[in-house]
Design a protein around this motif. Sequence first.
Motif, PDB file in Angstrom:
ATOM      1  N   GLU A   8       0.856  -1.182   0.000  1.00  0.00           N
ATOM      2  CA  GLU A   8       0.000   0.000   0.000  1.00  0.00           C
ATOM      3  C   GLU A   8       0.892   1.231   0.000  1.00  0.00           C
ATOM      4  O   GLU A   8       2.099   1.156   0.266  1.00  0.00           O
ATOM      5  N   TYR A  29       2.828   5.503  -7.972  1.00  0.00           N
ATOM      6  CA  TYR A  29       2.155   4.350  -8.593  1.00  0.00           C
ATOM      7  C   TYR A  29       3.027   3.733  -9.688  1.00  0.00           C
ATOM      8  O   TYR A  29       3.197   2.510  -9.763  1.00  0.00           O
ATOM      9  N   ASN A  30       3.602   4.582 -10.526  1.00  0.00           N
ATOM     10  CA  ASN A  30       4.399   4.100 -11.654  1.00  0.00           C
ATOM     11  C   ASN A  30       5.773   3.588 -11.250  1.00  0.00           C
ATOM     12  O   ASN A  30       6.376   2.799 -11.990  1.00  0.00           O
ATOM     13  N   SER A  32       6.554   1.774  -8.565  1.00  0.00           N
ATOM     14  CA  SER A  32       6.537   0.583  -7.715  1.00  0.00           C
ATOM     15  C   SER A  32       6.466  -0.672  -8.569  1.00  0.00           C
ATOM     16  O   SER A  32       5.484  -0.890  -9.281  1.00  0.00           O
ATOM     17  N   LYS A  35       3.108  -4.642  -6.871  1.00  0.00           N
ATOM     18  CA  LYS A  35       1.743  -4.221  -7.162  1.00  0.00           C
ATOM     19  C   LYS A  35       1.172  -3.449  -5.975  1.00  0.00           C
ATOM     20  O   LYS A  35       1.302  -3.870  -4.826  1.00  0.00           O
ATOM     21  N   ILE A  36       0.541  -2.326  -6.268  1.00  0.00           N
ATOM     22  CA  ILE A  36      -0.077  -1.506  -5.231  1.00  0.00           C
ATOM     23  C   ILE A  36      -1.568  -1.827  -5.170  1.00  0.00           C
ATOM     24  O   ILE A  36      -2.277  -1.727  -6.166  1.00  0.00           O
ATOM     25  N   ILE A  39      -3.977   3.010  -2.284  1.00  0.00           N
ATOM     26  CA  ILE A  39      -3.305   4.291  -2.067  1.00  0.00           C
ATOM     27  C   ILE A  39      -4.175   5.088  -1.122  1.00  0.00           C
ATOM     28  O   ILE A  39      -5.324   5.408  -1.456  1.00  0.00           O
ATOM     29  N   PHE A  60      -6.235   4.915 -12.042  1.00  0.00           N
ATOM     30  CA  PHE A  60      -6.219   3.946 -10.948  1.00  0.00           C
ATOM     31  C   PHE A  60      -6.966   4.476  -9.724  1.00  0.00           C
ATOM     32  O   PHE A  60      -6.686   4.104  -8.591  1.00  0.00           O
ATOM     33  N   ILE A  64      -7.627   4.311  -4.867  1.00  0.00           N
ATOM     34  CA  ILE A  64      -7.324   5.476  -4.027  1.00  0.00           C
ATOM     35  C   ILE A  64      -8.409   5.640  -2.968  1.00  0.00           C
ATOM     36  O   ILE A  64      -9.597   5.687  -3.278  1.00  0.00           O
TER      37      ILE A  64
END
Length: 266
Positions: A8, A29-30, A32, A35-36, A39, A60, A64
């Motif tokens: 996260e 986000y980009n 990492s 995988k997120i 957020i 995405f 969020i």
Amino acid sequence: MENLPTIEVVFVAKSEDLLLLKKVIIAAYNCSVNKITKICLIVPFSEVTFCQDALKHLEFFDIINIVSEELIVSTSVIELIRKERPDRFGWILQQVLVSEFILNSDSSGVLIVDSDTVLLRPKVWLDKFGRQLLMPTQEMHMPYYDFLRESSSIYPFPQSSYVSHHMLVQPVILREILEVWAGQLELALKKAFEFSSPEENSPFDLKYEIYAQYLLVKYPELVELNKWSNLSLPRKKLEEFLDGHEKALSKSYNSVSFHHWNLDSI
């Protein structure tokens, strides 16, 4: 990459920083490789709807979660900070908000990113063995370490600092750290106020150093040191950066920070 744990990301911000914040969120986000799955953006209650409307067009947005500060920390914590250090209220509150969120997370890792810092290069923040990145920094502010060493014998005299404006924290380890204060962040905060000088502008750190210094001593096998490579730019350079200069900067830096206090021209 296969078999990497999901993570996260958490930010604490205000709507006044929204122009930069959009870039900060997208970059995190980009950048990492993990995988997120969530957020979390923590903002004052009055700004939740505004931030939702401003960010709803992000591709995405479904991961969020925009949350009011009052849902993360108790009224007693807010009152304690206002009583003890009204002059540093916002600075201390954001530490507590971040740490409290992580303590209650069931994720393998939570990436903290300061709301003024744009990540530039993709990273594996946490691998399947629990190994994670730490980035040594140039700040050695002794009041941070004085409080930690007073609190627990496990904290040594520091050899380096880790106030890197972003850091992966493993919640299970942060919960272990807080056992010194009966698992209560509010108690840690009270003890920090009791120990620190009211004249000290930056009296303690309950977000970065409390975790990094413990991890290095207790779990050195889980640490992979990585060069910090952070560039600090004045806010007057923000529009120029948003016009696409981050690609050029990424050749030399891992991140760039637009601190409010940086007023110098470059």
